[in-house]
Design an enzyme around this catalytic site. Structure first.
Site, PDB file in Angstrom:
ATOM      1  N   HIS A 135       0.797  -1.488   0.005  1.00  0.00           N
ATOM      2  CA  HIS A 135       0.200   0.118   0.206  1.00  0.00           C
ATOM      3  C   HIS A 135       0.721   1.730   0.085  1.00  0.00           C
ATOM      4  CE1 HIS A 135      -3.953   2.629   0.174  1.00  0.00           C
ATOM      5  NE2 HIS A 135      -4.167   2.249   1.725  1.00  0.00           N
ATOM      6  N   GLN A 138      -0.165   5.011   1.340  1.00  0.00           N
ATOM      7  CA  GLN A 138      -0.344   4.855   2.512  1.00  0.00           C
ATOM      8  C   GLN A 138       0.993   5.533   3.129  1.00  0.00           C
ATOM      9  OE1 GLN A 138      -4.056   4.618   4.171  1.00  0.00           O
ATOM     10  NE2 GLN A 138      -2.636   5.926   5.496  1.00  0.00           N
ATOM     11  N   ASP A 231      -3.201  -1.685  12.759  1.00  0.00           N
ATOM     12  CA  ASP A 231      -4.281  -2.192  11.597  1.00  0.00           C
ATOM     13  C   ASP A 231      -5.343  -3.051  12.026  1.00  0.00           C
ATOM     14  OD1 ASP A 231      -4.981  -1.764   8.621  1.00  0.00           O
ATOM     15  OD2 ASP A 231      -3.613  -3.459   7.691  1.00  0.00           O
ATOM     16  N   ARG A 317      -2.725  12.105   2.955  1.00  0.00           N
ATOM     17  CA  ARG A 317      -3.346  11.034   2.028  1.00  0.00           C
ATOM     18  C   ARG A 317      -3.083  12.314   0.372  1.00  0.00           C
ATOM     19  NH1 ARG A 317      -4.939   5.929   1.623  1.00  0.00           N
ATOM     20  NH2 ARG A 317      -4.113   5.633   0.021  1.00  0.00           N
TER      21      ARG A 317
HETATM   22  N1  NVA Z   1      -4.981  -4.148   5.616  1.00  0.00           N
HETATM   23  C1  NVA Z   1      -5.965  -3.373   5.393  1.00  0.00           C
HETATM   24  C2  NVA Z   1      -5.551  -2.002   4.672  1.00  0.00           C
HETATM   25  C3  NVA Z   1      -6.735  -1.192   4.657  1.00  0.00           C
HETATM   26  C4  NVA Z   1      -6.079   0.531   4.528  1.00  0.00           C
HETATM   27  C5  NVA Z   1      -6.812  -4.026   4.336  1.00  0.00           C
HETATM   28  O1  NVA Z   1      -6.514  -4.711   3.012  1.00  0.00           O
HETATM   29  O2  NVA Z   1      -7.868  -3.987   3.978  1.00  0.00           O
HETATM   30  N1   CP Z   2      -6.267   3.434   4.566  1.00  0.00           N
HETATM   31  C1   CP Z   2      -6.933   3.258   3.078  1.00  0.00           C
HETATM   32  O1   CP Z   2      -6.245   3.495   2.722  1.00  0.00           O
HETATM   33  O2   CP Z   2      -8.334   4.168   3.368  1.00  0.00           O
HETATM   34  P1   CP Z   2      -9.811   3.154   1.966  1.00  0.00           P
HETATM   35  O3   CP Z   2      -9.724   1.936   2.534  1.00  0.00           O
HETATM   36  O4   CP Z   2     -10.709   3.829   2.736  1.00  0.00           O
HETATM   37  O5   CP Z   2      -8.733   4.142   1.075  1.00  0.00           O
END
Ligand code: NVA
Ligand code: CP
Length: 330
Positions: A135, A138, A231, A317
């Site tokens: 990610h 992020q 998380d 973000r």
């Molecule tokens: N680990 C989480 C991050 C969300 C921003 C997911 O993949 O759902």
């Molecule tokens: N942190 C993040 O990626 O949030 P969303 O899933 O809302 O985009």
């Protein structure tokens, strides 16, 4: 320096040097400052970007859309329900079509191999808006927030509590090791990242004078931490059946006031969001009832105490995604 970033894909921070990451952050801080003053350089007026979301999103989608609109860029939102992607058209063909119409493509979905395939065929910059493995947008928001609150990265102790094998654990380990931080993942052994990625990150850490380590005892890990991060315990796309095991395995790593009080006095708490810090969500309520919980990865007390910095992180973000678009668009 920024010219090194033109035309580049943004798929994982592994592909960028610490200096390049600092360039993104410097640009993001400038753009943030300008936005606060109401200054919008429409330098990309007339450009268009496509935003593909095969998983849901609030922050990432809104960040891409507001960032693009601030720069005069048009956006098209696509998901698997309203497009041919995946069902009737391959990723390679989708990339070749979108690459003819758009100047850049954001992709959120499942395997990293999909965003890599998109990047291979698109001919325009592709930005990873989250995959199972990484990610990276992020990460820039997290780093900017740390920079704003701590001034510098070098030597900071960064503790990640929870499932360190997935997108957030992997990406934070990369980001910390690139920027000279001491990354500690506090998790049971089976939740540690894959050894090949750990080896890669150890090499980044050796170059930046950071370090990578693992600790199964959450309190020991939290000792003298500058940043505590967590998380959700179950990520998007994972099956419902894993909840029970995750709750059992990861409850000792819940971020509580005891954890925060073990960290440094001026430690900050960060969370990529969304977060199950209370029962005000459908899933939170369901799990609360099934497993007799009032919160999951972080207590509401900790979340509310550090809410200001967590929402700085969410706001960042947008500024950092704007920097990624601005720096990489050809
Ligand atoms: N680990 C989480 C991050 C969300 C921003 C997911 O993949 O759902
Ligand atoms: N942190 C993040 O990626 O949030 P969303 O899933 O809302 O985009």
């Amino acid at each position: 320096m920024l010219s090194n970033l033109k035309g580049r894909n943004f798929l994982t921070l592994k592909d960028f040097t610490g200096e390049e990451i600092m360039d993104f952050l410097t640009l993001a801080a400038e753009l943030k400052e300008k936005k606060k003053k109401g200054i919008f350089d429409k330098v990309y007026q007339g450009k268009n970007i496509a935003l593909i979301f095969e998983k849901t999103s609030t922050r990432t989608r809104c960040a891409f859309e507001t960032a693009a609109h601030d720069m005069g860029i048009g956006t098209t939102y696509l998901d698997s329900r309203v497009s041919q992607i995946g069902k009737k058209e391959s990723i390679a063909d989708t990339a070749r079509v979108l690459g003819r119409m758009y100047d850049g493509i954001e992709y959120r979905g499942f395997g990293q191999s999909v965003v890599e395939e998109l990047a291979k065929y698109a001919g325009v910059p592709v930005w990873n808006g989250l995959t199972n493995e990484y990610h990276p947008t992020q990460m820039l928001a997290d780093l900017l927030t740390i920079k704003e609150h701590k001034g510098d990265f070098k030597g900071l102790k960064f503790v990640y509590m929870g499932d360190a094998r997935y997108n957030m654990g992997n990406s934070l380990m990369i980001a910390c090791s690139k920027m000279g931080m001491h990354f500690v993942a506090a998790a049971p052994k089976k939740y540690h990242p894959n050894p090949a990625l750990v080896q890669e990150c150890k090499a980044f850490a050796a170059a930046s004078r950071g370090s990578i380590s693992f600790e199964e005892d959450a309190m020991k890990a939290a000792k003298d931490a500058d940043i505590i991060y967590t998380d959700v315990w179950v990520s998007m796309g994972e099956p419902d059946e894993v909840w029970e095991e995750r709750i059992r395995d990861l409850t000792p790593y819940k971020v509580t006031m005891d954890i925060m009080n073990t960290a440094k006095k001026d430690a900050i708490f960060l969370h990529c969001l969304p977060s199950f810090h209370d029962l005000k969500t459908e899933i939170g309520k369901e799990m609360g009832e099934r497993f007799h919980l009032t919160e999951m990865e972080v207590t509401d007390e900790v979340f509310q105490k550090y809410a200001e910095v967590v929402f700085d992180e969410a706001e960042n973000r947008m500024h950092t995604i704007k920097a990624v678009i601005a720096a990489t668009l050809g």
